[in-house]
Each structure stands twice: as structure tokens, then as C-alpha cells.
Design a protein around this motif. Structure first.
Motif, short mmCIF file in Angstrom:
data_model
loop_
_atom_site.label_atom_id
_atom_site.label_comp_id
_atom_site.label_asym_id
_atom_site.label_seq_id
_atom_site.Cartn_x
_atom_site.Cartn_y
_atom_site.Cartn_z
N TYR A 16 41.50 42.56 8.43
CA TYR A 16 41.03 42.78 9.79
C TYR A 16 41.74 43.97 10.41
O TYR A 16 42.91 44.22 10.12
CB TYR A 16 41.30 41.54 10.65
N VAL A 17 41.03 44.65 11.29
CA VAL A 17 41.59 45.73 12.08
C VAL A 17 41.42 45.34 13.54
O VAL A 17 40.32 44.99 13.97
CB VAL A 17 40.87 47.07 11.80
N PHE A 18 42.52 45.38 14.28
CA PHE A 18 42.46 45.10 15.71
C PHE A 18 42.50 46.41 16.47
O PHE A 18 43.31 47.29 16.15
CB PHE A 18 43.65 44.25 16.16
N ILE A 19 41.64 46.54 17.46
CA ILE A 19 41.67 47.69 18.36
C ILE A 19 42.14 47.16 19.71
O ILE A 19 41.52 46.27 20.28
CB ILE A 19 40.29 48.36 18.49
N VAL A 20 43.22 47.72 20.20
CA VAL A 20 43.81 47.30 21.46
C VAL A 20 43.67 48.45 22.44
O VAL A 20 44.28 49.51 22.26
CB VAL A 20 45.30 46.91 21.29
N ASP A 21 42.87 48.26 23.47
CA ASP A 21 42.66 49.29 24.49
C ASP A 21 43.60 49.01 25.66
O ASP A 21 43.49 47.98 26.32
CB ASP A 21 41.21 49.28 24.96
N ILE A 22 44.51 49.93 25.91
CA ILE A 22 45.47 49.72 26.99
C ILE A 22 45.24 50.68 28.16
O ILE A 22 46.16 50.99 28.91
CB ILE A 22 46.93 49.82 26.48
N ALA A 23 43.99 51.09 28.34
CA ALA A 23 43.66 52.06 29.38
C ALA A 23 44.07 51.57 30.77
O ALA A 23 44.49 52.36 31.61
CB ALA A 23 42.16 52.37 29.36
N LYS A 24 43.95 50.30 31.04
CA LYS A 24 44.24 49.79 32.38
C LYS A 24 45.62 49.16 32.50
O LYS A 24 45.92 48.49 33.48
CB LYS A 24 43.16 48.80 32.80
N THR A 25 46.46 49.37 31.48
CA THR A 25 47.81 48.82 31.52
C THR A 25 48.67 49.65 32.47
O THR A 25 48.62 50.88 32.44
CB THR A 25 48.44 48.82 30.11
N GLN A 26 49.44 48.97 33.29
CA GLN A 26 50.28 49.64 34.28
C GLN A 26 51.72 49.18 34.14
O GLN A 26 52.02 48.23 33.41
CB GLN A 26 49.77 49.35 35.69
N PHE A 27 52.61 49.82 34.87
CA PHE A 27 54.03 49.50 34.82
C PHE A 27 54.27 48.03 35.18
O PHE A 27 55.15 47.40 34.63
CB PHE A 27 54.81 50.42 35.76
N GLY A 28 53.48 47.47 36.09
CA GLY A 28 53.63 46.08 36.49
C GLY A 28 53.47 45.12 35.32
O GLY A 28 54.09 44.06 35.28
N HIS A 29 52.64 45.49 34.35
CA HIS A 29 52.48 44.67 33.16
C HIS A 29 53.76 44.69 32.33
O HIS A 29 54.16 43.67 31.76
CB HIS A 29 51.32 45.16 32.30
N LEU A 30 54.40 45.84 32.26
CA LEU A 30 55.61 45.98 31.44
C LEU A 30 56.74 45.12 31.97
O LEU A 30 57.44 44.46 31.20
CB LEU A 30 56.03 47.46 31.39
N ILE A 31 56.92 45.10 33.28
CA ILE A 31 58.05 44.35 33.82
C ILE A 31 57.84 42.83 33.73
O ILE A 31 58.79 42.07 33.87
CB ILE A 31 58.38 44.76 35.28
N LYS A 32 56.61 42.40 33.46
CA LYS A 32 56.34 40.97 33.30
C LYS A 32 56.56 40.49 31.86
O LYS A 32 56.54 39.30 31.60
CB LYS A 32 54.92 40.64 33.74
#
Length: 152
Positions: A16-32
Motif C-alpha cells: 500500500y501507498v499512503f498519500i498524506v495531504d498536509i495543505a491545511k496543517t497549521q502550527f496549532g496542530h503541531l503544538i497539540k
């Protein structure tokens, strides 16, 4: 659950190949993100997932992926780290790796758009509700400490 559904409906495949789109990821996600959660997720991805992973392609990457990878790297095996590819701009580099008939229109492919594919997949998961309930019942009280071995 998605992996289980795929195995149940499609059987095993070469990988399997997973495609992970992180276009809408923001800094707030990182700190969580907690380090313990990352460690557990990576342990499952490397040791517990019942699929053979051939690749994890992160698309629409921003500066935040460097921070996430820095947090994750200590918990990754070399082999796992090597299947991760990061694409920050034009994703046409994916085309030699994943044929257009396997990609959604959103990524220049021939499949339906991601929103419609997501809706159809949610319906598929809903149709498998009884299967998942039966699986959950089988392992509800499972604990490695409660496993009995045959007496000699």
C-alpha cells in the motif's frame, strides 16, 4: 479501521501507498502533538499495521513538516524512514510512482475528487459496521496477561 476494511473487502495486496495531504496543517496542530502519541502511532505503523507499506507520500508540505519529522525521527526505523517522500510544490513527481488511474482528480489523476471518494468510503465503512462490532467483541476482553497456555 480503514486498513481492516481494506483487508476484509479486497484481501491482501503487494503493498500500500499512503498519500498524506498536509495543505491545511497549521502550527496549532503541531503544538497539540504529544511525543507519546507520536511514538505510539509510529510503533503501530511500523510493527502493528496489518499491511505492507510501500510508500508514504506527504504532499503540499510546508515548513511544519520539518518540525514534525524532527519529532518523529527518533522513533522511526531506518527502513520506515526511507519509504517517506515529501513533496512541497508540484506533485507531478508522484506520477511515475502512482499512475493517474490511481489518483483523484484533485492530484491530477483520473479518479473522482477526494470529497466524493471520502463520502463513498464512509458509506463503505458504515456497511461494515456489523463486521467491526463482531471483531470488537472478539477482542474486547483480550489482555496479554490473561492468555492461557495449554497445560502439559
Amino acid at each position: 479501521m480503514s486498513c481492516d476494511a481494506s483487508l476484509y473487502t479486497n484481501g491482501y495486496s503487494e503493498g500500500y501507498v499512503f498519500i498524506v495531504d498536509i495543505a491545511k496543517t497549521q502550527f496549532g496542530h503541531l503544538i497539540k502533538l504529544s511525543v507519546n502519541s507520536l511514538r505510539k502511532a509510529l510503533e503501530y505503523a511500523q510493527e502493528g499495521i496489518p499491511l505492507r507499506l510501500k510508500g508514504i507520500y506527504v504532499v503540499n508540505a510546508t515548513w511544519i513538516i520539518d518540525k514534525v519529522m524532527a519529532l518523529m525521527r527518533p522513533f522511526m526505523k531506518r527502513e520506515f524512514f526511507e519509504i517517506i517522500r515529501i513533496y512541497s510544490g508540484d506533485i507531478s513527481d508522484l506520477y511515475p510512482l502512482i499512475p493517474p488511474e490511481c489518483l483523484p482528480k484533485d492530484y491530477g489523476g483520473e479518479l473522482d475528487c477526494v470529497a466524493n471518494l471520502h463520502k463513498a468510503y464512509c458509506m463503505k465503512l458504515d456497511q461494515l459496521r456489523n463486521y467491526f462490532r463482531e471483531e470488537e467483541a472478539l477482542f474486547h476482553n483480550y489482555s496479554p496477561n490473561n492468555v492461557r497456555t495449554a497445560s502439559k
